[in-house]
Design a protein around this motif. Structure first.
Motif, PDB file in Angstrom:
ATOM      1  N   LYS A   1       0.749  -1.290  -0.061  1.00 39.17           N
ATOM      2  CA  LYS A   1      -0.078   0.071   0.377  1.00 39.17           C
ATOM      3  C   LYS A   1       0.868   1.242   0.097  1.00 39.17           C
ATOM      4  O   LYS A   1       0.916   2.154  -0.657  1.00 39.17           O
ATOM      5  N   ASN A   2       2.020   1.194   0.807  1.00 35.41           N
ATOM      6  CA  ASN A   2       2.860   2.312   0.848  1.00 35.41           C
ATOM      7  C   ASN A   2       3.534   2.746  -0.409  1.00 35.41           C
ATOM      8  O   ASN A   2       3.860   3.954  -0.758  1.00 35.41           O
ATOM      9  N   VAL A   3       4.176   1.386  -0.905  1.00 37.47           N
ATOM     10  CA  VAL A   3       4.743   1.580  -2.200  1.00 37.47           C
ATOM     11  C   VAL A   3       3.910   2.003  -3.231  1.00 37.47           C
ATOM     12  O   VAL A   3       4.267   3.273  -4.058  1.00 37.47           O
ATOM     13  N   ARG A   4       2.494   1.724  -3.465  1.00 32.06           N
ATOM     14  CA  ARG A   4       1.684   2.307  -4.493  1.00 32.06           C
ATOM     15  C   ARG A   4       1.341   3.670  -4.153  1.00 32.06           C
ATOM     16  O   ARG A   4       1.363   4.536  -5.236  1.00 32.06           O
ATOM     17  N   LYS A   5       1.151   3.864  -3.039  1.00 32.38           N
ATOM     18  CA  LYS A   5       0.799   5.395  -2.639  1.00 32.38           C
ATOM     19  C   LYS A   5       1.819   6.484  -2.809  1.00 32.38           C
ATOM     20  O   LYS A   5       1.293   7.582  -3.239  1.00 32.38           O
ATOM     21  N   TYR A   6       3.153   6.130  -2.641  1.00 34.14           N
ATOM     22  CA  TYR A   6       4.042   7.225  -2.508  1.00 34.14           C
ATOM     23  C   TYR A   6       4.938   7.319  -3.737  1.00 34.14           C
ATOM     24  O   TYR A   6       6.102   7.844  -3.747  1.00 34.14           O
ATOM     25  N   GLY A   7       4.954   6.444  -4.648  1.00 35.06           N
ATOM     26  CA  GLY A   7       5.735   6.024  -5.746  1.00 35.06           C
ATOM     27  C   GLY A   7       5.557   7.346  -6.980  1.00 35.06           C
ATOM     28  O   GLY A   7       4.515   7.239  -7.489  1.00 35.06           O
ATOM     29  N   THR A   8       6.403   8.153  -7.137  1.00 33.68           N
ATOM     30  CA  THR A   8       6.386   9.072  -8.044  1.00 33.68           C
ATOM     31  C   THR A   8       6.304   8.692  -9.574  1.00 33.68           C
ATOM     32  O   THR A   8       5.413   9.182 -10.082  1.00 33.68           O
ATOM     33  N   ILE A   9       7.248   7.912  -9.730  1.00 29.50           N
ATOM     34  CA  ILE A   9       6.968   7.221 -11.329  1.00 29.50           C
ATOM     35  C   ILE A   9       5.629   6.262 -11.457  1.00 29.50           C
ATOM     36  O   ILE A   9       5.315   6.413 -12.329  1.00 29.50           O
ATOM     37  N   SER A  10       5.649   5.346 -10.473  1.00 32.04           N
ATOM     38  CA  SER A  10       4.351   4.483 -10.556  1.00 32.04           C
ATOM     39  C   SER A  10       3.162   5.079 -10.534  1.00 32.04           C
ATOM     40  O   SER A  10       2.075   4.783 -11.376  1.00 32.04           O
ATOM     41  N   ASN A  11       3.073   6.492  -9.694  1.00 36.40           N
ATOM     42  CA  ASN A  11       1.748   7.084  -9.700  1.00 36.40           C
ATOM     43  C   ASN A  11       1.799   7.846 -11.122  1.00 36.40           C
ATOM     44  O   ASN A  11       0.491   7.921 -11.282  1.00 36.40           O
ATOM     45  N   THR A  12       2.540   8.234 -11.871  1.00 36.92           N
ATOM     46  CA  THR A  12       2.681   8.828 -12.952  1.00 36.92           C
ATOM     47  C   THR A  12       1.983   8.141 -14.019  1.00 36.92           C
ATOM     48  O   THR A  12       1.394   8.416 -14.790  1.00 36.92           O
ATOM     49  N   VAL A  13       2.646   6.748 -13.957  1.00 36.74           N
ATOM     50  CA  VAL A  13       2.245   5.901 -15.084  1.00 36.74           C
ATOM     51  C   VAL A  13       0.979   5.534 -14.819  1.00 36.74           C
ATOM     52  O   VAL A  13       0.055   5.215 -15.809  1.00 36.74           O
ATOM     53  N   ALA A  14       0.534   5.081 -13.493  1.00 35.08           N
ATOM     54  CA  ALA A  14      -0.864   4.651 -13.456  1.00 35.08           C
ATOM     55  C   ALA A  14      -1.753   5.790 -13.649  1.00 35.08           C
ATOM     56  O   ALA A  14      -2.926   5.406 -14.141  1.00 35.08           O
ATOM     57  N   ALA A  15      -1.509   6.916 -13.737  1.00 30.84           N
ATOM     58  CA  ALA A  15      -2.449   7.861 -13.983  1.00 30.84           C
ATOM     59  C   ALA A  15      -2.595   8.019 -15.834  1.00 30.84           C
ATOM     60  O   ALA A  15      -3.664   8.299 -16.145  1.00 30.84           O
ATOM     61  N   ALA A  16      -1.463   7.336 -16.460  1.00 28.31           N
ATOM     62  CA  ALA A  16      -1.894   7.278 -17.934  1.00 28.31           C
ATOM     63  C   ALA A  16      -2.133   5.955 -18.464  1.00 28.31           C
ATOM     64  O   ALA A  16      -2.561   5.932 -19.606  1.00 28.31           O
ATOM     65  N   THR A  17      -2.010   4.774 -17.774  1.00 32.43           N
ATOM     66  CA  THR A  17      -2.314   3.579 -18.111  1.00 32.43           C
ATOM     67  C   THR A  17      -2.700   2.641 -17.037  1.00 32.43           C
ATOM     68  O   THR A  17      -2.457   2.928 -15.923  1.00 32.43           O
ATOM     69  N   LYS A  18      -3.111   1.648 -17.191  1.00 30.23           N
ATOM     70  CA  LYS A  18      -3.884   0.527 -16.411  1.00 30.23           C
ATOM     71  C   LYS A  18      -2.172  -0.095 -15.405  1.00 30.23           C
ATOM     72  O   LYS A  18      -1.355  -0.622 -16.189  1.00 30.23           O
ATOM     73  N   LEU A  19      -1.923   0.007 -14.436  1.00 28.34           N
ATOM     74  CA  LEU A  19      -0.879  -0.472 -13.710  1.00 28.34           C
ATOM     75  C   LEU A  19      -1.434  -1.084 -12.312  1.00 28.34           C
ATOM     76  O   LEU A  19      -1.858  -0.799 -11.521  1.00 28.34           O
ATOM     77  N   GLU A  20      -1.433  -2.589 -12.523  1.00 25.80           N
ATOM     78  CA  GLU A  20      -1.811  -3.431 -11.770  1.00 25.80           C
ATOM     79  C   GLU A  20      -0.875  -4.402 -11.178  1.00 25.80           C
ATOM     80  O   GLU A  20       0.078  -4.800 -11.860  1.00 25.80           O
ATOM     81  N   GLY A  21      -0.759  -4.918  -9.908  1.00 25.18           N
ATOM     82  CA  GLY A  21       0.196  -5.980  -9.506  1.00 25.18           C
ATOM     83  C   GLY A  21      -0.089  -6.467  -8.111  1.00 25.18           C
ATOM     84  O   GLY A  21      -0.906  -6.043  -7.432  1.00 25.18           O
ATOM     85  N   LYS A  22       0.617  -7.181  -7.519  1.00 23.94           N
ATOM     86  CA  LYS A  22       0.688  -8.059  -6.495  1.00 23.94           C
ATOM     87  C   LYS A  22       1.801  -7.987  -5.865  1.00 23.94           C
ATOM     88  O   LYS A  22       2.801  -7.996  -6.352  1.00 23.94           O
ATOM     89  N   ILE A  23       1.748  -8.308  -4.446  1.00 23.81           N
ATOM     90  CA  ILE A  23       3.028  -8.339  -3.675  1.00 23.81           C
ATOM     91  C   ILE A  23       3.002  -9.893  -3.052  1.00 23.81           C
ATOM     92  O   ILE A  23       1.903 -10.308  -2.705  1.00 23.81           O
TER      93      ILE A  23
END
Length: 134
Positions: A108-130
């Motif tokens: 949850k913290n990795v997804r919430k605070y990732g600058t690059i992952s948040n930028t990419v997720a705003a442009a395309t579907k970014l899904e995953g699991k841990i």
């Protein structure tokens, strides 16, 4: 605000070099492709992976989360028309003895605070699991 700068230059028909700070990275900009360099799509995936790992490095001390290692595997699907990345899936594999609840808190913290992952997720579907390393 933080700012970032990278410069890239063509070296020949087979490739280019990107530089930032004191680092250099060979780029696959050849039409034929190169096995010894990352192409633009692979660079995007590597940037997401680096963002996630850096995020883990940032939050583990705050959470008191203990781990021995992290691996990120990513897969992107390219759309032809218009050209673009349609989706990106990832799997974070953490070598840890922490509980499943703490593992999900890390995710949850990795997804919430990732600058690059948040930028990419705003442009395309970014899904995953841990998951925990077996």
């Amino acid at each position: 605000m933080l700012e970032y700068s990278v410069e890239a230059r063509r070296t020949d028909a087979q490739g280019s070099v990107a530089t930032a700070k004191n680092a250099a990275l060979v780029l696959d900009t050849s039409l034929e492709g190169r096995v010894d360099a990352f192409n633009p799509a692979e660079l995007l995936l590597a940037a997401i992976a680096a963002c996630m790992i850096k995020g883990i490095e940032r939050v583990t001390p705050m959470l008191g989360f203990k781990l021995r290692g992290v691996r990120v595997a990513l897969h992107a699907v390219r759309r032809d028309s218009p050209p673009g990345i349609a989706s990106i899936d990832y799997e974070l594999v953490v070598d840890t003895d922490e509980t499943d609840q703490r593992l999900e808190l890390l995710h949850k913290n990795v997804r919430k605070y990732g600058t690059i992952s948040n930028t990419v997720a705003a442009a395309t579907k970014l899904e995953g699991k841990i998951r925990r390393k077996a």
